[in-house]
Write an enzyme that holds these catalytic residues in place. Structure first.
Site, PDB file in Angstrom:
ATOM      1  N   CYS A   2      47.816  54.297  55.965  1.00  0.00           N
ATOM      2  CA  CYS A   2      49.064  53.883  55.320  1.00  0.00           C
ATOM      3  C   CYS A   2      49.057  54.163  53.816  1.00  0.00           C
ATOM      4  O   CYS A   2      48.029  54.091  53.164  1.00  0.00           O
ATOM      5  CB  CYS A   2      49.278  52.393  55.515  1.00  0.00           C
ATOM      6  SG  CYS A   2      49.255  51.881  57.213  1.00  0.00           S
ATOM      7  N   ARG A  27      47.504  61.521  53.826  1.00  0.00           N
ATOM      8  CA  ARG A  27      46.625  60.444  54.297  1.00  0.00           C
ATOM      9  C   ARG A  27      46.744  60.216  55.798  1.00  0.00           C
ATOM     10  O   ARG A  27      45.894  59.578  56.394  1.00  0.00           O
ATOM     11  CB  ARG A  27      46.976  59.138  53.570  1.00  0.00           C
ATOM     12  CG  ARG A  27      46.676  59.176  52.090  1.00  0.00           C
ATOM     13  CD  ARG A  27      47.284  57.986  51.414  1.00  0.00           C
ATOM     14  NE  ARG A  27      46.675  56.746  51.833  1.00  0.00           N
ATOM     15  CZ  ARG A  27      45.763  56.085  51.132  1.00  0.00           C
ATOM     16  NH1 ARG A  27      45.356  56.552  49.990  1.00  0.00           N
ATOM     17  NH2 ARG A  27      45.266  54.961  51.577  1.00  0.00           N
ATOM     18  N   TRP A  76      50.489  54.092  59.344  1.00  0.00           N
ATOM     19  CA  TRP A  76      49.586  54.605  60.375  1.00  0.00           C
ATOM     20  C   TRP A  76      49.367  53.413  61.303  1.00  0.00           C
ATOM     21  O   TRP A  76      48.725  52.435  60.924  1.00  0.00           O
ATOM     22  CB  TRP A  76      48.281  55.048  59.730  1.00  0.00           C
ATOM     23  CG  TRP A  76      47.355  55.814  60.605  1.00  0.00           C
ATOM     24  CD1 TRP A  76      47.360  57.161  60.844  1.00  0.00           C
ATOM     25  CD2 TRP A  76      46.222  55.293  61.322  1.00  0.00           C
ATOM     26  NE1 TRP A  76      46.323  57.505  61.667  1.00  0.00           N
ATOM     27  CE2 TRP A  76      45.613  56.378  61.980  1.00  0.00           C
ATOM     28  CE3 TRP A  76      45.676  54.021  61.481  1.00  0.00           C
ATOM     29  CZ2 TRP A  76      44.480  56.243  62.775  1.00  0.00           C
ATOM     30  CZ3 TRP A  76      44.552  53.879  62.284  1.00  0.00           C
ATOM     31  CH2 TRP A  76      43.972  54.983  62.923  1.00  0.00           C
ATOM     32  N   ASN A 102      49.429  47.579  53.473  1.00  0.00           N
ATOM     33  CA  ASN A 102      48.313  48.348  54.050  1.00  0.00           C
ATOM     34  C   ASN A 102      47.218  47.349  54.392  1.00  0.00           C
ATOM     35  O   ASN A 102      46.948  46.449  53.595  1.00  0.00           O
ATOM     36  CB  ASN A 102      47.722  49.331  53.037  1.00  0.00           C
ATOM     37  CG  ASN A 102      48.649  50.481  52.746  1.00  0.00           C
ATOM     38  OD1 ASN A 102      49.711  50.587  53.344  1.00  0.00           O
ATOM     39  ND2 ASN A 102      48.251  51.326  51.811  1.00  0.00           N
ATOM     40  N   GLY A 103      46.564  47.552  55.527  1.00  0.00           N
ATOM     41  CA  GLY A 103      45.478  46.656  55.913  1.00  0.00           C
ATOM     42  C   GLY A 103      45.848  45.903  57.171  1.00  0.00           C
ATOM     43  O   GLY A 103      46.819  46.241  57.854  1.00  0.00           O
ATOM     44  N   GLU A 484      28.892  69.029  61.554  1.00  0.00           N
ATOM     45  CA  GLU A 484      30.072  69.183  60.708  1.00  0.00           C
ATOM     46  C   GLU A 484      30.971  70.321  61.224  1.00  0.00           C
ATOM     47  O   GLU A 484      32.192  70.182  61.273  1.00  0.00           O
ATOM     48  CB  GLU A 484      29.636  69.433  59.257  1.00  0.00           C
ATOM     49  CG  GLU A 484      30.751  69.641  58.266  1.00  0.00           C
ATOM     50  CD  GLU A 484      31.728  68.468  58.148  1.00  0.00           C
ATOM     51  OE1 GLU A 484      31.476  67.403  58.729  1.00  0.00           O
ATOM     52  OE2 GLU A 484      32.769  68.656  57.491  1.00  0.00           O
ATOM     53  N   LYS A 488      34.832  69.766  62.369  1.00  0.00           N
ATOM     54  CA  LYS A 488      35.940  70.511  61.752  1.00  0.00           C
ATOM     55  C   LYS A 488      36.810  71.123  62.857  1.00  0.00           C
ATOM     56  O   LYS A 488      38.027  71.034  62.821  1.00  0.00           O
ATOM     57  CB  LYS A 488      35.433  71.653  60.850  1.00  0.00           C
ATOM     58  CG  LYS A 488      34.880  71.266  59.534  1.00  0.00           C
ATOM     59  CD  LYS A 488      35.906  70.887  58.498  1.00  0.00           C
ATOM     60  CE  LYS A 488      36.231  69.441  58.489  1.00  0.00           C
ATOM     61  NZ  LYS A 488      35.344  68.430  58.059  1.00  0.00           N
ATOM     62  N   GLU A 491      38.723  68.391  65.004  1.00  0.00           N
ATOM     63  CA  GLU A 491      39.761  67.579  64.355  1.00  0.00           C
ATOM     64  C   GLU A 491      41.017  68.364  64.050  1.00  0.00           C
ATOM     65  O   GLU A 491      42.110  67.819  64.104  1.00  0.00           O
ATOM     66  CB  GLU A 491      39.234  66.808  63.142  1.00  0.00           C
ATOM     67  CG  GLU A 491      38.737  67.596  61.974  1.00  0.00           C
ATOM     68  CD  GLU A 491      38.144  66.717  60.865  1.00  0.00           C
ATOM     69  OE1 GLU A 491      38.417  65.508  60.804  1.00  0.00           O
ATOM     70  OE2 GLU A 491      37.386  67.262  60.035  1.00  0.00           O
ATOM     71  N   HIS A 507      18.160  68.720  78.557  1.00  0.00           N
ATOM     72  CA  HIS A 507      18.100  67.360  79.104  1.00  0.00           C
ATOM     73  C   HIS A 507      19.467  66.893  79.600  1.00  0.00           C
ATOM     74  O   HIS A 507      19.695  65.693  79.734  1.00  0.00           O
ATOM     75  CB  HIS A 507      17.542  66.399  78.052  1.00  0.00           C
ATOM     76  CG  HIS A 507      16.149  66.746  77.640  1.00  0.00           C
ATOM     77  ND1 HIS A 507      15.076  66.699  78.507  1.00  0.00           N
ATOM     78  CD2 HIS A 507      15.652  67.206  76.465  1.00  0.00           C
ATOM     79  CE1 HIS A 507      13.975  67.089  77.884  1.00  0.00           C
ATOM     80  NE2 HIS A 507      14.313  67.406  76.646  1.00  0.00           N
ATOM     81  N   LYS A 607      43.275  60.498  56.236  1.00  0.00           N
ATOM     82  CA  LYS A 607      42.347  60.956  55.198  1.00  0.00           C
ATOM     83  C   LYS A 607      41.457  59.815  54.722  1.00  0.00           C
ATOM     84  O   LYS A 607      40.270  59.992  54.484  1.00  0.00           O
ATOM     85  CB  LYS A 607      43.164  61.504  54.027  1.00  0.00           C
ATOM     86  CG  LYS A 607      42.335  62.041  52.899  1.00  0.00           C
ATOM     87  CD  LYS A 607      41.733  63.368  53.274  1.00  0.00           C
ATOM     88  CE  LYS A 607      40.800  63.912  52.212  1.00  0.00           C
ATOM     89  NZ  LYS A 607      39.897  64.918  52.810  1.00  0.00           N
TER      90      LYS A 607
END
Ligand code: G6P
Length: 612
Positions: A2, A27, A76, A102-103, A484, A488, A491, A507, A607
């Protein structure tokens, strides 16, 4: 996650709010809204599910909403699905109070029951509407919005950054913060609030960061602050020193591509400013040689890509320092009763400096007496402010959700820290030191050389963009780098992708390799190149289509077995992932481009993750 923006001044508020929200789009969000107080003291709330453009079109770019004071929000979803009703701002039943938040308010159910018992009704499923109605409830009692906010803050539990407008008080709005970022921006005859400086940098660079428990009353000509005891306080001003263009695309199709290309410069800024006479020099570091020698264990705590930097760091720091290094996911660390004590150094890594899990882990470690050294990109962020020591990455604003230049600068800075400690501890010889320093100084140029020619990677992306499952395999630093590379790809392209330590394949995971499965084999870690080759042969024997990444010195050997090979320049082992990750970032970018994905704002992602 948010975003919040608020404005009070003499200009029309709505276009300024929309512009600020647009700058917060990166974000991640699923709905947006604004509340503006008109001259007739009427709160006009406009909100909509989906992209900000939808809202902007409804209100003609803001022109059709009159008023010079307002608050805006990109949401969000946490409580309740993304829809018009759950979008912020929320308006109280009596139309007097509008709130953006926000939160998460943890005791909202209990508070909602309380308000229901008083006859209040709720339209949305959100915790924020409960705060809105509770402010309205106290406002009815006391007739002052500030007093009502104080009373509400005494009752709510959880995390919040709040922007609050009251229809009867057109001369100001109110802001409050606890465990969610919020700052004040000072303009000329106008003032702002924002959850992220990007939203207001166009208007001002003069800001104050709100601390937990603080409340601000923001008017056109000034801002009054109160601490958690409700006493008036004065706040320090800070100047933001990056410019607006740093947060704009500058001719690139996407922020992600721009930020990939900015990596050499970001590394120069981060690293070279800390080198004097060919030695690493950390001007402001508080820890001294005695403390460094006394450290019995190093923890690296982070989330997402910052955690992946930590995985590389574990290999490199243990090698350089001969001290145990444990890398922990912040979300796990905070609940695992960690064995941290005053002789533990906890290195916290975060681009945003606001990730809630990382912040909570930091506090846990601090309470246990550890020294907290953070590596952070956003100056003045919560993590930076609560750490004992901060090393900033000078990557500049990173806008694409998928991090690239922040990852690269974190990696370099962590290696430099290792070198610095290793020198003090005597675990890095002077010969080795000189060799690492020499390669550090050449690193940005080598990266530039790679970024000049991306044709091969585009070609490989066009070969593979329609695969639906990918495995990244590697050993040691290549495994860390694969984590990483895989993140990338998944996402931004939504391709299922996993990273495996090559030795673990047999395994279980090797059962998933069949004809045509794409395996990205990483073989840049020279010491284990032969073993990497064995794993390539193993997966090829089961039908895998292999794309290999190796160093220039091993490329010829790799090409004997694999047709598709990307060669990266050789460097010192500790920096090899810094170069190896670049083609993986570009591969993910071009694959996502060919799949038509929303590269800078991938679905469901944010973000800065300020909820648990
Ligand atoms: C989000 C971002 C990632 C980032 C992670 C940790 O998930 O999308 O790119 O790595 O948060 O964020 P931080 O700001 O703490 O590095």
């Amino acid at each position: 996650m948010c975003g919040i923006v608020g404005f009070i001044g003499t200009e029309q508020a709505a276009p300024i709010l929309l512009d600020g929200l647009q700058r917060l789009e990166y974000r991640g969000y699923d709905s947006a809204g604004i509340a503006v107080l008109s001259g007739e003291r009427e709160l006009q709330v406009k909100k909509s599910k989906g992209r900000l453009k939808v809202l902007s079109d409804i209100i003609n770019g803001g022109k059709s909403v009159e008023g010079t004071i307002g608050i805006g929000h990109t949401r969000w979803a946490t409580h309740g699905e993304p829809n018009d009703i759950n979008a912020h701002p929320h308006l109280s039943g009596n139309g007097k109070i509008a709130v953006v938040h926000n939160g998460i308010i943890e005791n909202y159910v209990e508070l909602r029951d309380f308000l229901r018992s008083k006859g209040y009704e709720f339209r949305s499923e959100t915790d924020t509407e409960v705060v809105t109605q509770l402010i309205a409830y106290y406002y009815e009692e006391c007739g002052s919005c500030l007093e009502a906010v104080f009373r509400v803050l005494r009752r709510i539990e959880g995390a919040y950054a709040l922007g609050i407008l009251c229809a009867d008080e057109p001369e100001h709005f109110i802001a409050a913060r606890k465990d969610a970022p919020l700052l004040i921006g000072y303009g000329e005859g106008c003032n702002f609030i924002a959850s992220d400086v990007t939203a207001i940098i166009k208007h001002t660079r003069d800001v104050s960061y709100m601390e937990d428990g603080e409340v601000a009353v923001v008017s056109k000509d000034g801002v009054e602050f109160y601490n958690s005891l409700e006493q008036p306080i004065t706040k320090e001003h800070h100047t933001i020193d990056w410019d607006v263009s740093a947060a704009e695309k500058g001719g690139y199709a996407h922020f992600m591509l721009k930020e990939i290309m900015e990596q050499p410069e970001a590394i120069r800024k981060t690293a070279f400013s800390r080198i004097k006479d060919n030695r690493v020099f950390f001007e402001d570091l508080k820890i001294d040689a005695d403390y460094i020698s006394s450290i019995n264990k190093i923890y690296i705590v982070a989330c997402g890509s910052s955690y992946h930097v930590g995985v590389v760091g574990k290999y490199n720091l243990e090698r350089m320092l001969r001290k145990p290094v444990e890398v922990c996911l912040a979300s796990e660390f905070r609940y695992c009763d960690p064995l941290v004590d005053p002789r533990s150094l906890v290195i916290v890594i975060s681009q945003s400096g606001e990730t809630l899990d990382t912040m909570a882990a930091l506090r846990e470690a601090k309470a246990l007496g550890a020294h907290i050294l953070s590596i952070v990109n956003v100056v003045g962020s919560s993590i930076a402010r609560e750490s004992d020591d901060v090393l900033y990455t000078w990557a500049g604003p990173e806008i694409a959700v998928a991090t690239t230049k922040a990852y690269s600068t974190q990696l370099v800075l962590l290696n430099m820290l290792g070198l610095y400690f290793g020198d003090i501890l005597g675990t890095v010889s002077q010969e080795e030191y000189a060799c690492i320093m020499n390669e550090l100084l050449r690193l940005p140029a080598k990266m530039e050389q790679m970024l000049e020619n991306t044709e091969d990677i585009k070609h490989f992306a066009s070969n593979y963009f329609n695969h639906d499952s990918v495995f990244f395999i590697g050993r040691n630093l290549d495994y860390a780098m694969g984590l990483e590379g895989s993140l990338k790809l998944k996402e931004i392209s939504y391709i299922h992708s996993e990273a495996y330590a090559s030795g673990e394949l047999k395994h279980g995971t090797i059962s998933l390799i069949e004809d045509g499965t794409l395996v990205v084999a990483l073989g840049t870690y020279s010491a284990l190149f032969d073993k990497a080759m064995s794993n390539v042969v193993e997966v090829q024997a089961r039908g895998a289509d292999v794309l290999a990444v190796t160093t220039e010195s091993h490329a010829a050997e790799m090409r004997k077995t694999v047709g598709n090979v990307i060669a990266v320049p050789n460097t010192h082992t500790i920096f090899q992932p810094s170069l190896g990750v670049v083609p993986l970032q570009l591969f993910a970018y071009y694959v996502a481009l060919l799949r038509g994905c929303d590269i800078d704002k991938p679905r469901n992602l944010a973000k800065s993750v300020t909820v648990e």
